[in-house]
Design an enzyme around this catalytic site. Sequence first.
Site, PDB file in Angstrom:
ATOM      1  N   HIS A  86       0.839  -1.216   0.000  1.00  0.00           N
ATOM      2  CA  HIS A  86       0.000   0.000   0.000  1.00  0.00           C
ATOM      3  C   HIS A  86       0.870   1.261   0.000  1.00  0.00           C
ATOM      4  O   HIS A  86       0.442   2.302   0.506  1.00  0.00           O
ATOM      5  CB  HIS A  86      -0.943   0.047   1.213  1.00  0.00           C
ATOM      6  CG  HIS A  86      -1.673  -1.223   1.466  1.00  0.00           C
ATOM      7  ND1 HIS A  86      -2.926  -1.484   0.975  1.00  0.00           N
ATOM      8  CD2 HIS A  86      -1.308  -2.346   2.140  1.00  0.00           C
ATOM      9  CE1 HIS A  86      -3.322  -2.691   1.342  1.00  0.00           C
ATOM     10  NE2 HIS A  86      -2.349  -3.243   2.039  1.00  0.00           N
ATOM     11  N   SER A 121      15.099  21.704 -17.065  1.00  0.00           N
ATOM     12  CA  SER A 121      13.932  22.562 -17.261  1.00  0.00           C
ATOM     13  C   SER A 121      14.388  23.837 -17.952  1.00  0.00           C
ATOM     14  O   SER A 121      15.526  24.269 -17.783  1.00  0.00           O
ATOM     15  CB  SER A 121      13.329  22.889 -15.892  1.00  0.00           C
ATOM     16  OG  SER A 121      12.656  24.129 -15.935  1.00  0.00           O
ATOM     17  N   LYS A 137      16.680  21.836 -11.922  1.00  0.00           N
ATOM     18  CA  LYS A 137      15.943  20.602 -12.190  1.00  0.00           C
ATOM     19  C   LYS A 137      16.743  19.513 -12.893  1.00  0.00           C
ATOM     20  O   LYS A 137      17.579  19.771 -13.750  1.00  0.00           O
ATOM     21  CB  LYS A 137      14.725  20.923 -13.066  1.00  0.00           C
ATOM     22  CG  LYS A 137      13.702  21.770 -12.362  1.00  0.00           C
ATOM     23  CD  LYS A 137      12.841  20.973 -11.436  1.00  0.00           C
ATOM     24  CE  LYS A 137      11.693  20.373 -12.233  1.00  0.00           C
ATOM     25  NZ  LYS A 137      10.864  19.533 -11.382  1.00  0.00           N
ATOM     26  N   GLU A 166       9.406   8.539 -17.189  1.00  0.00           N
ATOM     27  CA  GLU A 166       8.036   9.039 -17.373  1.00  0.00           C
ATOM     28  C   GLU A 166       7.499   8.669 -18.746  1.00  0.00           C
ATOM     29  O   GLU A 166       6.336   8.288 -18.902  1.00  0.00           O
ATOM     30  CB  GLU A 166       8.008  10.558 -17.210  1.00  0.00           C
ATOM     31  CG  GLU A 166       8.303  11.018 -15.791  1.00  0.00           C
ATOM     32  CD  GLU A 166       8.506  12.529 -15.728  1.00  0.00           C
ATOM     33  OE1 GLU A 166       7.578  13.217 -15.308  1.00  0.00           O
ATOM     34  OE2 GLU A 166       9.592  13.007 -16.103  1.00  0.00           O
TER      35      GLU A 166
END
Length: 460
Positions: free
Chosen positions: A156, A277, A283, A290
């Site tokens: 979980h 970025s 970043k 992704e």
Amino acid sequence: MEKLWKGRTDGKVDKTAEDLNASITFDKRLYKEDITGSIAHAKMLSRQGIITAAEETEITRGLISILNDINSGRLVIDDSAEDIHTFIEGELTSRIGVSGKKLHTARSRNDQVALDMRMYLKAKCDETEEKLVALIEVLCDKAEKYSDAVMPGYTHMQPAQPITYGHYLMAYTAMFLRDADRIKDCKKRIDVSPIGSLALAGTTYNSDRFYEASLLGFKEVGINSIDGVSDRDFCVEILSALAIIQTHLSRFAEETVLWSTQEFGYITLSDEYTTGSSIMPQKKNPDMAELVRGKTGRVYGDLMAMLTVLKGLPLAYNKDMQEDKECVFDGVDTVLKCLEVFTKMIKSAEPNLKKMRAAANVGFLNATDLADYLVKKGEAFRTAYKICGEIVAECIAKGKTLESFTLEEYKNHSELFSEDLYDAIDLDACVKRRTSYGGTSPSGVKKQIEIVRESLKKLK
Ligand code: ARG
């Protein structure tokens, strides 16, 4: 280009209809399979006395010259042709004349296209399997290196029990091994030759389907010509196997995104597999993970498209089936690319063992071991479970861990506790003791690596 089928109609089709009808822009990638299939077809025709040996020689030479010219870029596939089969036959006839017009004897584009797709997919199955093997090897090597590195295991997404990083990585090898097995199994059913089914009913010529199939390296010959041209189960099967691979990659990608966050920090991705970025100078984004996660949706879409095309199709060939190509090609291309990048990304990622251990030190991951300690001292498990739950609650209230909870405090909960409890809840000891088959102990992980490496040998 003149239509192959001009005769019954004048072959003049509305420009937009022609555009909708054409598949050349996407099936041109089958040119090698188409030419290889045609060379075998000519050989079979000549062996059976359907064309002469001289005609076969001319056809074969013509086809090889077309193949070489396309490969070298001297011949550009003409997008105004209807499909790759039409283009190659037309080009052959323009190069060698009348013999070229004999190639399509005892053949239809219906069995020809099914053959091309099967040849293409057989090779892609091998490629997919190779890529899966490469990924599994990387995971086994890493698991070996980190077989005793303690990290939190979750259920979980809540801290559950301590595991080793090696054990975690080996879970993915089990998944990818099943994938490789599934691909191998798919290939068995792709490896059935449809050529010689013709339009749907077979042929009156004395052709030899078995000889032609053997020339092309097929293991079997389809037993029914109607099924031979109308079956696209193999496209559904490969796409579903690819969709499952992508599911596995996507779960792994999701964890890669999480593990590389500031908050978890379990792994550091190599710069090569991250981006920055345009506005925030600090970043470092895990775009590859992704994208692998994102492209999973697209592969599921390919599978859905294929299933939906087939639903309700009457036998035998229907033009709907031309829609098999773009989804199959897209599914194959996407998964192969994802597998390749993902393997390199994982190989170059560095685990941060200190962070993993620090995270495992909080969250009471050893609470089960504390309960098991009491059980070994004679307490019933359910009672031990309750006592330990109350201890955890008290620790939380006092801002303590199970390690900093004093023996005196423990004794308030049960007289069975003594000094050796601290050894029992030591994280390294917790993982080391889980020696059950498939469990997280370093020795268990090494055993799993051995088993997986053995399975890889059988796959190769
Ligand atoms: N381009 C077609 C396809 O991909 C080839 C088969 C055409 N057959 C036909 N009867 N029109 O399915």
